[in-house]
Design an enzyme around this catalytic site. Structure first.
Site, PDB file in Angstrom:
ATOM      1  N   HIS A 113     -11.280  -2.253   1.455  1.00 36.40           N
ATOM      2  CA  HIS A 113     -11.973  -1.346   2.507  1.00 36.40           C
ATOM      3  C   HIS A 113     -13.358  -2.128   3.076  1.00 36.40           C
ATOM      4  CE1 HIS A 113      -9.253   1.902   1.946  1.00 36.40           C
ATOM      5  NE2 HIS A 113      -9.471   1.793   0.650  1.00 36.40           N
ATOM      6  N   LYS A 161       1.418  -0.780   4.274  1.00 41.61           N
ATOM      7  CA  LYS A 161       0.715   0.389   4.153  1.00 41.61           C
ATOM      8  C   LYS A 161       0.354   1.020   5.625  1.00 41.61           C
ATOM      9  CE  LYS A 161      -3.769   2.009   1.926  1.00 41.61           C
ATOM     10  NZ  LYS A 161      -4.819   1.540   1.434  1.00 41.61           N
ATOM     11  N   HIS A 165      -0.074   1.421  10.990  1.00 39.11           N
ATOM     12  CA  HIS A 165       0.897   0.922  11.283  1.00 39.11           C
ATOM     13  C   HIS A 165       1.740   1.538  12.149  1.00 39.11           C
ATOM     14  CE1 HIS A 165       5.760   0.085  10.185  1.00 39.11           C
ATOM     15  NE2 HIS A 165       5.086  -1.104   9.819  1.00 39.11           N
ATOM     16  N   HIS A 213     -13.273   4.852  -3.994  1.00 42.62           N
ATOM     17  CA  HIS A 213     -12.083   5.320  -3.183  1.00 42.62           C
ATOM     18  C   HIS A 213     -12.821   5.780  -1.916  1.00 42.62           C
ATOM     19  CE1 HIS A 213      -8.581   7.694  -1.817  1.00 42.62           C
ATOM     20  NE2 HIS A 213      -9.522   8.918  -1.754  1.00 42.62           N
TER      21      HIS A 213
END
Length: 141
Positions: free
Chosen positions: A34, A62, A104, A135
């Protein structure tokens, strides 16, 4: 039965070392997935290139991933004074960051993966372990 001598101290030190190492590993994964500050200049297909570079296209594509374009210290700051506690153990940044979200495009989930890019300034939600983000939950415009 009570521990005698250095046993309890050694046990406590080993437990702390295990926890710190776990946090560090989770933080490293967070950065790999990230963090991209400043935004990498990889040409016109930023998402396709970055998702592949960061290992998020194998064995499957992903579906969604976000990259935050700031400094590591700013990201860590969300876990402290730069963020505020919200629901479910998450913290929301008090300032917006430049974020690129890669989605995607659909079709096969097997490589080669093709992504759409959406870049905007957003508040980010992260889960922290101590003073480290581990996270990425989402961003809010």
């Amino acid at each position: 039965m009570y521990f005698k001598g250095a046993g309890p101290v050694l046990f406590a030190l080993l437990a702390i070392a295990f926890i710190v190492e776990t946090y560090a590993a989770d933080y490293k994964t967070f950065l790999e997935h990230h963090y991209d500050g400043p935004k990498s200049n990889v040409g016109k297909n930023y998402c396709d290139t970055m998702m592949q570079r960061r290992g998020m296209t194998k064995p499957n594509c992903k579906p969604v991933n976000s990259f935050v374009h700031t400094t590591k210290n700013n990201l860590k700051g969300v876990c402290g004074k730069g963020g505020k506690a919200i629901a479910n153990g998450l913290r929301r940044s008090i300032k917006q960051f430049s974020v690129t979200t890669c989605k995607h495009q659909g079709g096969s989930t097997r490589p080669p993966c093709k992504y759409r890019e959406n870049k905007s300034n957003r508040f980010i939600d992260v889960r922290c372990a101590g003073n480290l983000p581990v996270h990425y939950d989402q961003g809010h415009i």
